[in-house]
Design a protein around this motif. Structure first.
Motif, short mmCIF file in Angstrom:
data_model
loop_
_atom_site.label_atom_id
_atom_site.label_comp_id
_atom_site.label_asym_id
_atom_site.label_seq_id
_atom_site.Cartn_x
_atom_site.Cartn_y
_atom_site.Cartn_z
N ALA A 187 0.85 -1.19 0.00
CA ALA A 187 0.00 0.00 0.00
C ALA A 187 0.88 1.23 0.00
O ALA A 187 2.08 1.18 0.33
N ILE A 188 0.29 2.36 -0.38
CA ILE A 188 0.96 3.66 -0.31
C ILE A 188 0.14 4.57 0.58
O ILE A 188 -1.09 4.63 0.47
N ASN A 189 0.82 5.25 1.48
CA ASN A 189 0.14 6.17 2.38
C ASN A 189 0.11 7.58 1.79
O ASN A 189 1.16 8.14 1.48
N PRO A 190 -1.08 8.18 1.64
CA PRO A 190 -1.15 9.52 1.05
C PRO A 190 -1.06 10.67 2.05
O PRO A 190 -0.98 11.83 1.64
N SER A 191 -1.10 10.38 3.36
CA SER A 191 -1.08 11.47 4.33
C SER A 191 0.34 11.95 4.62
O SER A 191 1.32 11.26 4.34
N ALA A 200 0.04 15.45 11.16
CA ALA A 200 0.84 16.56 10.64
C ALA A 200 0.03 17.40 9.66
O ALA A 200 0.15 18.64 9.65
N ASP A 201 -0.81 16.77 8.86
CA ASP A 201 -1.67 17.52 7.94
C ASP A 201 -2.65 18.41 8.71
O ASP A 201 -2.92 19.56 8.32
N ALA A 202 -3.20 17.87 9.79
CA ALA A 202 -4.15 18.65 10.59
C ALA A 202 -3.47 19.87 11.21
O ALA A 202 -4.07 20.96 11.28
N THR A 251 3.34 16.62 16.80
CA THR A 251 2.44 15.66 16.15
C THR A 251 1.85 14.65 17.14
O THR A 251 0.87 13.98 16.80
N ILE A 252 2.42 14.54 18.33
CA ILE A 252 1.94 13.52 19.28
C ILE A 252 0.53 13.82 19.78
O ILE A 252 -0.37 12.98 19.62
N PRO A 253 0.27 14.99 20.39
CA PRO A 253 -1.12 15.26 20.81
C PRO A 253 -2.08 15.35 19.63
O PRO A 253 -3.26 15.00 19.76
N ALA A 254 -1.59 15.82 18.48
CA ALA A 254 -2.47 15.88 17.31
C ALA A 254 -2.88 14.48 16.87
O ALA A 254 -4.03 14.25 16.47
#
Length: 543
Positions: free
Chosen positions: A459-463, A506-508, A524-527
């Motif tokens: 699979a490829i991850n898009p995020s 990270a996107d968010a 990125t941890i709490p997100a």
């Protein structure tokens, strides 16, 4: 009233070029080119930056050029001014492409031999080359792509690529010399892996799929050969099997709310081994991620004898020396964040490889495995059912593991990930733009190896986004993976969920104004925690 989060998005199949050709052959009786051109024209009408300006259409010498001619004809029928540039030899076009070209001319269209220099454009349509190109662009096409790129910048207009941007390898995401950078791509029949990894995301821009009236499941029949040509064993041995564009629906069965009658023992004991002198921060980042992403208890074993006895940011972490961690009963263990490569690191890694727990290897653990054949043999010999192994290399680490250079890894990231999964009998996340995930044969009980001996499940991850190109992100990913493993997730879904969750977090953050420049791993941890809880909420039944 339903106050749940939206339903989790579903996965999308990724089809390699060889399988797409079989799919086209199996549906040769259908007007695929007409449908492709019409779909392109519909989107082109919406994308024009200035309705008073003409649309430039670049038509190549193959069927991609035929799609472009149909698109140009439909735009003219909608009273849109179109300039078509093509040097295709009519005698060498396929029957469908020849008919599309002639229909454009019969409708009053004209064909130019070169791109007009002074005309301002409202949109540029790239119909030069599709999935078949596997070489640098030659004259005049390289000059056309360079001119189109420059004019798009000059005119602030979008570029719409048909199927794939010209010069992009549809299977690998490799950009050949002269490749065009589109702002939008309309890809036909099914999604392609090359649009989502390596150079693909930069060249493709926003991607839409036009299935052209072919059922989404039709590729499964085409995989065993088209009605016009039976697939031979030799062909199948080198056929890349279909993959997936990763989405939360892939791991939704494990996004379960915790029972009210819960306690920390039900959520597992996660261990992090690393933190050599000067690198304790890496181990602490991984430990904090494991703690915040739900492990019942998190232990961090540091090799630095001067490592702190308590993490003042998260005193919930239980810090100890590396050898003491390895003697602690654990549900899952991650080895590598800040591990170092000295004799103590090698000794502790060898001990960890002998433990019957799910094991995540990253960073210096991977470098040690690449350097020491005995450690590599230990990894490959681990029992994937009783003690699964998960590898999370970046391209340079993958190159060391496969004894090649980084350029070779990046030239075919999917092949590299599948090779690592087969060689080490492990679940693999090859990090980078479009992280590639591959799983060992038989890992889900019904996934045999391809005839070439490589696993079929990938699979490829898009995020994710460029803000993740900073120190510590890999350590956080290791912590997220081990947290999910400690909570009882199977290794394949745990790795896929962690990779997708980390990138989506990270996107968010970027969407909320934090980054991409200056985004830090710790942020990125709490997100990720917030997003994971939203995903769990999206799976809850109506109450």
């Amino acid at each position: 009233m339903d106050t749940r989060s939206p339903r989790l998005p579903g996965t999308s199949p990724l089809l390699p070029a060889a399988l797409l050709r079989r799919l086209e052959a199996a549906h040769a009786a259908q007007p695929l080119m007409a449908r492709a051109g019409e779909a392109a024209a519909r989107w082109a009408e919406q994308l024009r930056s200035d309705s008073a300006r003409p649309v430039l259409v670049l038509a190549g010498p193959g069927n991609n050029g035929g799609d472009a001619f149909v698109c140009a004809t439909r735009l003219r029928e909608a009273d849109i001014d179109v300039v078509v540039v093509s040097r295709a030899d009519p005698a060498r076009l396929s029957a469908d492409a020849h008919a599309a070209r002639q229909a454009f001319l019969d409708g009053g269209g004209a064909i130019a031999a070169d791109i007009p220099v002074a005309t301002p454009w409202g949109l540029i349509v790239d119909g030069l080359f599709g999935i078949g190109l596997a070489r640098d662009l030659a004259a005049p096409y390289a000059a056309w792509t360079a001119t189109a790129q420059a004019q798009a910048r000059r005119d602030h207009c979008p570029i719409l690529a048909l199927d794939v941007p010209s010069g992009l390898d549809a299977d690998t995401g490799r950009a050949w010399a002269g490749a065009l950078q589109a702002t939008h791509t309309l890809t036909f029949l099914a999604d392609k892996p090359g649009l989502h990894t390596a150079d693909g995301p930069d060249l493709a821009g926003a991607v839409r799929i036009a299935e052209l009236g072919v059922a989404a499941t039709a590729w499964a029949a085409a995989a065993s050969g088209s009605p016009n040509r039976a697939a031979s064993t030799a062909d199948d041995a080198h056929l890349l099997p279909p993959g997936r564009l990763l989405a939360p629906a892939d791991f939704a069965p494990w996004l379960k709310p915790r029972p009210k009658n819960s306690h920390k023992g039900r959520n597992g004991e996660a261990g992090i081994l690393g933190g050599a002198p000067g690198m304790t921060g890496a181990a602490l980042l991984a430990g904090r991620a494991a703690l915040v992403l739900g492990a019942g208890r998190t232990f961090v074993g540091c090799l630095d004898p001067q490592a702190p006895a308590v993490d003042i940011v998260h005193p919930e972490l239980m810090l100890r020396r590396g050898e003491a961690l390895l003697a602690t009963p654990l549900s899952a263990l991650a080895v590598g964040p800040g591990l170092g490569q000295d004799d103590a690191a090698r000794r502790d890694l060898a001990t960890a490889l002998g433990l019957a727990v799910p094991l995540v290897l990253d960073a210096d653990a991977l470098n040690l495995v690449a350097r020491e054949p005995q450690l590599a043999a230990q990894v490959a010999a681990r029992n994937p059912g009783r003690a699964p192994t998960l590898l999370t290399p970046h391209p340079a680490e993958a190159a060391r593991l496969l004894a090649c250079d980084t350029a070779a890894i990046q030239a075919d990231r999917i092949a590299a990930a599948r090779t690592l999964a087969a060689r080490f009998n492990a679940h693999v996340a090859l990090k980078g733009c479009g992280t590639v995930l591959a799983h060992p044969p038989g890992s889900d009980g019904n996934d045999p190896a391809n005839p070439d001996g490589l696993p079929t499940a990938w699979a490829i991850n898009p995020s994710g986004n460029p803000g993740m190109s900073t120190a510590g992100m890999g350590d956080v990913l290791s912590g997220i993976v081990v947290a999910l493993l400690a909570q009882g997730w199977p290794p394949g879904p745990a790795l896929e969920a962690a990779v997708h969750l980390h990138g989506a977090a990270a996107d968010a953050l970027v969407a909320a104004g934090t980054g991409p420049v200056g985004l830090t791993a710790g942020e990125t941890i709490p997100a990720a925690r917030s997003l994971l809880n939203r995903w769990v909420g999206a799976t809850l039944p109506l109450g």
